[in-house]
Design an enzyme around this catalytic site. Sequence first.
Site, PDB file in Angstrom:
ATOM      1  N   GLU A  84       0.803  -1.167   0.086  1.00 30.31           N
ATOM      2  CA  GLU A  84      -0.055  -0.167  -0.003  1.00 30.31           C
ATOM      3  C   GLU A  84       0.821   1.264   0.181  1.00 30.31           C
ATOM      4  OE1 GLU A  84      -4.170  -1.092   1.865  1.00 30.31           O
ATOM      5  OE2 GLU A  84      -2.630  -0.911   3.292  1.00 30.31           O
ATOM      6  N   CYS A 325      -1.291   6.193   9.999  1.00 31.55           N
ATOM      7  CA  CYS A 325      -0.206   5.688  10.612  1.00 31.55           C
ATOM      8  C   CYS A 325      -0.443   4.276  11.210  1.00 31.55           C
ATOM      9  CB  CYS A 325       0.449   6.437  11.524  1.00 31.55           C
ATOM     10  SG  CYS A 325       1.006   7.848  11.085  1.00 31.55           S
TER      11      CYS A 325
END
Length: 337
Positions: A84, A325
């Site tokens: 990703e 994150c």
Amino acid sequence: MALKDMEALAGEAGQPAFRGRQLFRWIQRGETDFRKMTDLPEVFIHYLQEEAGADSLRTIRAQVSKTDGTRKFLFGLSDGAAVESVFMKYKYGNTVCVSSQAGCRMGCAFCASGLNGLQRGLRPGEILSQILDVEREAGDPVSHLVVMGTGEPFDNYENVTRALALLHDPKGRNMSYRNMTVSTCGVVPGIQRFTREFPQVNLAVSLHAPTDEQRSRIMPVNKRWPLDVLIPACREAAERTGRRVTFEYALIHGVNDRREDADALLERLSGCLCHVNLIPLNEVSETGFVSAGRKRARSFMDYLTAHGMPATVRRQLGADIQGACGQLRFENSKNNN
Ligand code: SAH
């Protein structure tokens, strides 16, 4: 391929070196179709079609955040692995967050990226392609790079640094090293080597706890390079480069978010040329950790700054598409937690 490799390729094709430089420019602009490289002679295009290959990554999925316009891409690699990458808009410019490995073997307890272990490190071209492909898909030029996706960059040192050098090449993208940031979980030999070889690139270190006892519990890497080794290495790195090291600190409810943790952190980092970037934990369902929340993050920040330690709270982008994150993971089916 580096510029000199493309010049050599041109030579093998019986072409002058500058043809290799033209090819390099096209590739770095994201062009993968040799026929569209309009300033190359027909014979060289033909040679490239027969002997070379320029691939982009296969876009398996593209998602756009409804709240902040952040985009997350799942890219398929030639061997079936997938990674990703995230596109983010900041005031100072568009930033791509790239993955350095498919999976991760560092095993941080709060992070989704390591849940399935490491598949493999990415090749330089696969890292570079993430930027070019994201830029093309987003239709918006990219000025900044952060190596903060899945994987530990210093567990794939050679390939990551080759990708940075390619992006930096003045004959290619010419991206300034100052617009790049590499984040490590604390691989000390990597920190030492990297800050010697790439002193202009920003260094971020995932700290997340002020004592060995706490840190070892959530970050296995701490057993290999404990704080008494890591922090001096960071101090040295800051002195060597003359640049602030960013310490990332994800605030986890009841784990590292108390006043005494802030005090211990201040003591640990005292006198260090650094900056603390607080991240309210993004919850990952499998891990069971609970976020300390933004409000607590702000008061933690206020406490640090009041005691002379520069600190900020990281903006959270792309959470609704699991792009924040610690939320990136390669396994397609588990992508919605
Ligand atoms: N392996 C490198 C690069 C990843 S950067 C490193 O550890 O630094 C990704 C950042 O997000 C790291 O600081 C990581 O510790 C942090 N992170 C991981 N899981 C998180 C979570 N659930 N919430 C907030 N931050 C997280």
